[in-house]
Design a protein around this motif. Structure first.
Motif, PDB file in Angstrom:
ATOM      1  N   ILE A 426      32.078  34.049  44.393  1.00 22.29           N
ATOM      2  CA  ILE A 426      32.782  32.769  44.247  1.00 22.29           C
ATOM      3  C   ILE A 426      34.241  32.935  44.656  1.00 22.29           C
ATOM      4  N   ASN A 427      34.911  33.944  44.158  1.00 20.45           N
ATOM      5  CA  ASN A 427      36.255  34.253  44.634  1.00 20.45           C
ATOM      6  C   ASN A 427      36.663  35.660  44.212  1.00 20.45           C
ATOM      7  N   TRP A 428      37.721  36.156  44.796  1.00 26.41           N
ATOM      8  CA  TRP A 428      38.271  37.463  44.411  1.00 26.41           C
ATOM      9  C   TRP A 428      39.753  37.457  44.692  1.00 26.41           C
ATOM     10  N   ARG A 429      40.483  38.324  44.005  1.00 24.00           N
ATOM     11  CA  ARG A 429      41.898  38.490  44.296  1.00 24.00           C
ATOM     12  C   ARG A 429      42.327  39.891  43.896  1.00 24.00           C
ATOM     13  N   VAL A 430      43.390  40.324  44.465  1.00 18.60           N
ATOM     14  CA  VAL A 430      43.872  41.670  44.161  1.00 18.60           C
ATOM     15  C   VAL A 430      45.396  41.640  44.181  1.00 18.60           C
TER      16      VAL A 430
ATOM     17  N   LEU B 431      49.894  40.092  46.498  1.00 17.30           N
ATOM     18  CA  LEU B 431      48.687  39.460  45.945  1.00 17.30           C
ATOM     19  C   LEU B 431      47.811  38.952  47.082  1.00 17.30           C
ATOM     20  N   THR B 432      46.516  39.307  47.044  1.00 14.83           N
ATOM     21  CA  THR B 432      45.551  38.778  48.014  1.00 14.83           C
ATOM     22  C   THR B 432      44.511  37.978  47.251  1.00 14.83           C
ATOM     23  N   ASN B 433      44.206  36.795  47.741  1.00 12.41           N
ATOM     24  CA  ASN B 433      43.304  35.840  47.108  1.00 12.41           C
ATOM     25  C   ASN B 433      42.243  35.400  48.085  1.00 12.41           C
ATOM     26  N   ALA B 434      40.991  35.287  47.659  1.00 11.31           N
ATOM     27  CA  ALA B 434      39.988  34.729  48.560  1.00 11.31           C
ATOM     28  C   ALA B 434      39.001  33.885  47.789  1.00 11.31           C
ATOM     29  N   GLY B 435      38.491  32.853  48.441  1.00 10.15           N
ATOM     30  CA  GLY B 435      37.506  31.969  47.821  1.00 10.15           C
ATOM     31  C   GLY B 435      36.124  32.232  48.382  1.00 10.15           C
ATOM     32  N   ALA B 440      40.953  35.100  53.251  1.00  9.83           N
ATOM     33  CA  ALA B 440      41.909  35.615  52.271  1.00  9.83           C
ATOM     34  C   ALA B 440      43.338  35.273  52.671  1.00  9.83           C
ATOM     35  N   ASP B 441      44.174  35.026  51.671  1.00  5.81           N
ATOM     36  CA  ASP B 441      45.613  34.837  51.883  1.00  5.81           C
ATOM     37  C   ASP B 441      46.350  35.955  51.168  1.00  5.81           C
ATOM     38  N   THR B 442      47.395  36.445  51.779  1.00  5.04           N
ATOM     39  CA  THR B 442      48.170  37.502  51.141  1.00  5.04           C
ATOM     40  C   THR B 442      49.632  37.094  51.081  1.00  5.04           C
TER      41      THR B 442
END
Lengths: 555, 555
Positions: A426-430, B431-435, B440-442
């Protein structure tokens, strides 16, 4: 010369020139292929091999079938000492090759039996010692600062000591060719000493790499009459390392030293794969243990570039990705009539492939072959063409399936509508955070749906990929406990277009093991985290899909 | 062979071996260096040359002093036709070289004067035509589908026509060596026809690249007796293109074809720079127009890689960045005594430099040499030993200063208390985010203090390092506007111990350019983002520190 001369025939032109081939040199009764990648190759700028790297490379060299693998110089640096200790503990199991330890003759004025470096060679558990000795009078007198006689005594004494301890001894005669030019009588005296001391052979070294083939032929021919078995060790400073090695073999050398992919200091050593392929395919010799060994050459060469992380040259003879690549045009139609019109050997002999660059990428035939190897029926032409189109489109974006069979299989299943995904992300982040002291913490969150449940888990790690791996594993574990046995064994990043700095596209390859199998997945993107995530999540997907299939089959 | 034999003398060891050099071949009265980079080199996979690229390359080749530049095949492809048109308009001004146009003999059954491709060569405004002709009986009969006699007539007719139009004519004999093996009588007949028709010379081509030097020597020697001036054109499929070219020259060829940097189809053509350097430095010939021309070789070779955008091999003979780079520790002490002990020529002769690589095998001597090259006085033994200790300790943790001169200089300055940091980082995060769709956006934030102000800025990017770069650059810009000119040109990640998957330590190298200089920094850590940050922030630190120093010096 490459031309676009049209060919308008459908007859095959025989390129079997055997009726008029020249007289070929006869293969000596005993011939040695001696690899020094782990010692002299490791002198290459930017190449650093850990003990684990050395063990992987030695195992690959053993697979292709070299006779000797020089593991390093025990006692001279801790990494090499540890490699031999690991080999002695059984961490390196060679099926065919004999392990050799590099060393040097004892110090001037001492005794071989008391010399710590000689002891390190002796105690290395290698069966063969390959000792460097001076054979250039100027280096003896002015560099070692000892007498010409003492240098001979150093050789005799060290060889005799190691022979008495049961080792086979080879001698690398440093600067031999330069020395022979200055003082041939002394260089010959060194060879006589080597023979009398009981060493098995003398390796003539072009240490500075300045020789040309005719000079090698002349000097090797002159000293071959002494009767001592000779070897050759060349560097590529004049662009002639392979030819110089062949020239020495023509003149009687029965032992050839080199490195895989020509690794080495300065311009590198003789590329051992090219020398071996020339001997097998141009002379018709059998220098590798099995008739099919040579077909492993391309695979082994490429696998070793993955360990060294030094990109192979596309133009490398025999094994380069371009070595049998032909640019489009009328030339291509000639090749369609008979590929051997424009290639010097059948690339299958070295495990390489002819590639038509009219369609930069994979052809339908190779996709069909690969699909069949994985158990898919791709005999339908339209289906094979459709898959080839998908592969081409993805390869154009930077994917590479050569090393990533698992990703290729997922792509095949997806295209064939045979991919039933066991989980859905569904989503992820780091997030990585650092303060004034510079220490950074990384934390990842992964939310996914599996077996009807939505799970969100947090993982920490040494960097974003490690953190994502931990989070993904924890999120999958409730539904698929098997993932706890998955182990990410390698992670490789390659910049696809290095011209754009940190903006460049990257390709990530991840190797995963579950105790029984190892598989490789690939991800591509301008965002390295996104590319890593693709390879990572596909690694889990492949593991779960294929385990399920194997379980279904066994029921 | 690279060894660590100690040298303990301050006497210089003469490496002038001229007293005992072998008999060298005499230079022919007229000798041609013929470059085919713009035609045969352009067949290389991935190499695409625009008309402007071709003009830049031709200008550079003219500077180094080749005799002939083959610009392409006018009439065969629009790009080549346009190049010759541009040259005719005066867009290409050659000081020394003669422009040659590639072409082919007329079609079977026609007349040379009416053949459109022959006309394109004739009308190209090149002074020399280099025509490809078949010299292999099997290719004539089965590929061209004409008679052996008609092939001879095609040669005669085309040569006569172009000669009557005032052109000089060279003939490239395609597949000559393979053909000579099948039917030497016919291949000799082709050479006689070429001579009688008035062509100036015949170039013997190893089109498929399968030859070895002794075969070249034998065949060139046999046909040299016909008296027609001969040239040689080799490909590198057996790794012997340079040696094969030299072998032909030894046997009497007075014209050698090749490409700069060995560009070409498959494994490439003979590297013309290596061949020329061998002829000048090993044979003592003068094949370039001026005594100093050869010192331009490294610069020209590198400048051409910038045009082709194909990265040069560090291991390329003579001109590679590693060609005169030395790694071994005690080996370095020998080089301190006399660099020529371990190099086959003085690198200045080809415009290259000796480089000492700082590595874990490095000793005090190499640290001292390197420090002096960077302008630091490290003659104090204790100081040098202390710095060596620091380098070794850091290299044991995975740092590598071989390629990272900028980080080494920062380390030197820091150890010598000569590093006054222009900025201080307070914290950073990324921070990296993905749906669900996977995109992904960083985003990164960097907070730092510079010139008394605290600045916090946000940057976005294609991955964490790119985002950190953007944030750091924006945070530094108010105090140091120069950073906007810094360009990160390469980013390389190496897993130091690949056995531990995503937990492994990594080493990051970053290349940065400011329009004038390029420098490399290194970072190490188990967290790839932390290691990248170290290399990145040091890249800015080095740029600001050294720019300030240069400005201070110029005041």
């Amino acid at each position: 010369m490459s031309t676009d001369q049209p060919l308008s025939t459908h007859e095959s032109l025989s390129t079997n020139e055997s009726l008029s081939t020249p007289v070929l040199p006869a293969q000596p009764d005993s011939f040695h292929v001696y690899d020094t990648t782990l010692r002299d190759g490791a002198q290459q700028e930017g190449l650093r091999l850990s003990v684990a790297d050395k063990i992987r490379i030695a195992t690959l060299l053993d697979e292709v079938g070299v006779n000797f693998i020089e593991g390093g110089w025990p006692g001279a640096n801790p990494n090499d000492t540890e490699f031999f200790a690991a080999a002695a503990r059984g961490d390196l199991l060679l099926k065919h090759a004999t392990l050799a330890a590099f060393g040097s003759t004892r110090r001037a004025g001492g005794r071989a039996a008391d010399d710590p470096l000689v002891a390190a060679t002796r105690d290395s558990a290698a069966q063969v010692a390959c000792l460097v000795a001076k054979s250039h009078d100027g280096h003896v007198e002015r560099a070692l600062r000892t007498t010409l006689d003492e240098n001979l005594a150093m050789i005799s004494d060290t060889v005799a000591h190691l022979r008495s301890e049961g080792m086979r001894v080879f001698i690398d005669c440093e600067h031999f060719f330069d020395g022979y030019r200055r003082n041939p009588a002394y260089s010959r005296e060194v060879l006589r000493t080597i023979a009398e001391a009981g060493a098995e052979l003398a390796v003539l070294c072009d240490t500075n790499g300045g020789m040309l083939p005719q000079w090698i032929t002349e000097i090797v021919g002159e000293v071959a009459e002494l009767g001592l078995p000779l070897g050759i060790h060349c560097h590529n400073d004049t662009g002639c390392a392979v030819a110089n090695s062949m020239a020495a073999v023509d003149a009687g050398a029965m032992h050839v030293q080199g490195t895989i992919n020509g690794y080495g200091e300065r311009t590198g050593n003789a590329d051992l794969g090219t020398v071996v392929a020339n001997l097998e395919l141009k002379y018709g010799w059998s220098v590798l243990p099995h008739p099919d060994s040579l077909t492993e050459l391309t695979r082994i060469s490429h696998a070793i570039t993955a360990v060294t992380n030094v990109a192979g040259s596309p133009r490398q003879p025999y094994v380069g990705s371009s070595a049998f690549a032909h640019k489009a045009g009328l030339h291509a139609s000639a090749i369609k009539v008979d590929p051997n019109l424009y290639q010097h050997i059948d690339p299958a002999l070295v495990g390489n492939d002819m590639r038509m660059l009219i369609s930069d990428m994979a052809g339908r035939a190779s996709i069909q072959i690969k699909g069949e190897q994985l158990g898919f029926d791709l005999s339908d032409r339209d289906l094979a063409a459709r898959i080839t189109g998908v592969v081409k489109e993805r390869e154009a974006r930077g994917y590479s399936y050569e090393a990533a069979d698992a990703s290729f299989e997922l792509l095949l299943r997806d295209t064939l509508d045979q991919l039933d995904k066991p989980f859905s992300v569904i989503n992820w982040r780091v997030l990585t955070n650092a303060g004034r002291n510079g220490d950074a913490d990384t934390e990842a969150t992964v939310k996914l749906e599996a077996k009807g449940d939505v799970q969100a888990f947090v993982g920490e790690g040494n960097g974003p990929v490690d953190a994502l791996d931990h989070a993904l594993r924890r999120a999958l574990e409730p539904a698929f406990p098997a993932v706890m046995h998955y182990d990410l064994t390698d992670y490789r990043v390659r910049i696809i277009d290095s011209g754009h700095g940190t903006d460049a596209s990257v390709r990530v390859l991840i190797d995963t093991r579950d105790g029984e199998h190892t598989w490789t997945t690939v991800g591509v993107g301008t965002n390295v985290i996104e590319a890593s995530w693709e390879a990572l999540s596909d690694a889990y997907l492949y593991g779960l899909v294929t385990v399920r299939d194997r379980e279904a089959t066994s029921v």
